[in-house]
Write a protein that holds these residues in place. Structure first.
Motif, mmCIF file in Angstrom:
data_model
loop_
_atom_site.group_PDB
_atom_site.id
_atom_site.type_symbol
_atom_site.label_atom_id
_atom_site.label_comp_id
_atom_site.label_asym_id
_atom_site.label_seq_id
_atom_site.Cartn_x
_atom_site.Cartn_y
_atom_site.Cartn_z
ATOM 1 N N UNK A 92 0.808 -1.218 0.000
ATOM 2 C CA UNK A 92 0.000 0.000 0.000
ATOM 3 C C UNK A 92 0.840 1.267 0.000
ATOM 4 N N UNK A 93 1.967 1.271 0.686
ATOM 5 C CA UNK A 93 2.807 2.475 0.711
ATOM 6 C C UNK A 93 4.177 2.151 1.286
ATOM 7 N N UNK A 94 5.108 3.078 1.058
ATOM 8 C CA UNK A 94 6.438 3.008 1.668
ATOM 9 C C UNK A 94 6.560 4.162 2.632
ATOM 10 N N UNK A 95 7.250 3.914 3.750
ATOM 11 C CA UNK A 95 7.417 4.972 4.731
ATOM 12 C C UNK A 95 8.438 4.582 5.774
ATOM 13 N N UNK A 96 8.430 5.323 6.864
ATOM 14 C CA UNK A 96 9.402 5.116 7.937
ATOM 15 C C UNK A 96 8.665 5.095 9.271
ATOM 16 N N UNK A 97 9.189 4.307 10.203
ATOM 17 C CA UNK A 97 8.616 4.244 11.544
ATOM 18 C C UNK A 97 9.228 5.373 12.365
ATOM 19 N N UNK A 98 8.376 6.167 12.986
ATOM 20 C CA UNK A 98 8.823 7.296 13.794
ATOM 21 C C UNK A 98 8.056 7.295 15.121
ATOM 22 N N UNK A 99 8.591 8.020 16.095
ATOM 23 C CA UNK A 99 7.876 8.228 17.348
ATOM 24 C C UNK A 99 7.337 9.644 17.317
ATOM 25 N N UNK A 100 6.035 9.769 17.111
ATOM 26 C CA UNK A 100 5.373 11.070 17.059
ATOM 27 C C UNK A 100 4.031 10.983 17.765
ATOM 28 N N UNK A 101 3.589 12.093 18.265
ATOM 29 C CA UNK A 101 2.273 12.179 18.897
ATOM 30 C C UNK A 101 2.126 11.187 20.047
ATOM 31 N N UNK A 102 3.245 10.882 20.726
ATOM 32 C CA UNK A 102 3.205 10.023 21.894
ATOM 33 C C UNK A 102 3.179 8.533 21.624
#
Length: 142
Positions: free
Chosen positions: A100-110
């Motif tokens: 479905x998509x490519x992306x990166x794992x991040x720590x955001x919004x808690x």
């Protein structure tokens, strides 16, 4: 594959001496950051009291603090790899397994999230294939 580590502080970082990735607990000491890896126990046949005992040895590796990544508590689609902040992934849909998509794992919004060009969404369990990480991207790639 289930990870042998059961504690809540599993992290990953790149060693300063050889650039290899290591995972374990994080230790900050005198301005340096270390990953404490495997624990080895040795049985000693004799001690000063005449009985055997155990000695423990820990693998300490100094890491580049800029590469320190927290484990999300989740695994990839095949349960072969831990998912860490900074991992670049391909997301798959729940039903057909289509990309479905490519992306990166991040720590955001808690919380840990999957951030693609189109959206930021909660990190769902086991929908991702790890294709790299933001620290190992060669200039001109990604």
């Amino acid at each position: 594959m289930q990870n042998k580590y059961s504690g809540p502080q599993l992290s990953r970082g790149k060693r300063l001496d050889n650039g290899e990735w290591v995972e374990g607990d994080v230790v900050h000491d005198r301005g340096s950051v270390y990953i404490v890896g495997d624990i080895r126990e040795y049985c000693t046949p004799f001690s000063d009291k005449g009985n055997g005992g155990f000695l423990r040895s820990y693998d300490f590796h100094e890491i580049d603090p800029d590469t320190l990544c927290a484990w999300t508590g989740k695994y990839d689609k095949k349960f072969e790899n831990n998912l860490y902040a900074g991992d670049m992934c391909i997301a798959h849909d729940l039903y057909g397994g289509a990309e479905t998509s490519k992306g990166v794992i991040v720590f955001e919004y808690g919380s840990f999230t999957f951030k693609s060009e189109r959206s930021v969404q909660p990190l769902w369990a086991n929908w991702y294939d790890v294709i790299g990480n933001v620290f190992d991207v060669v200039e001109g790639e990604g």
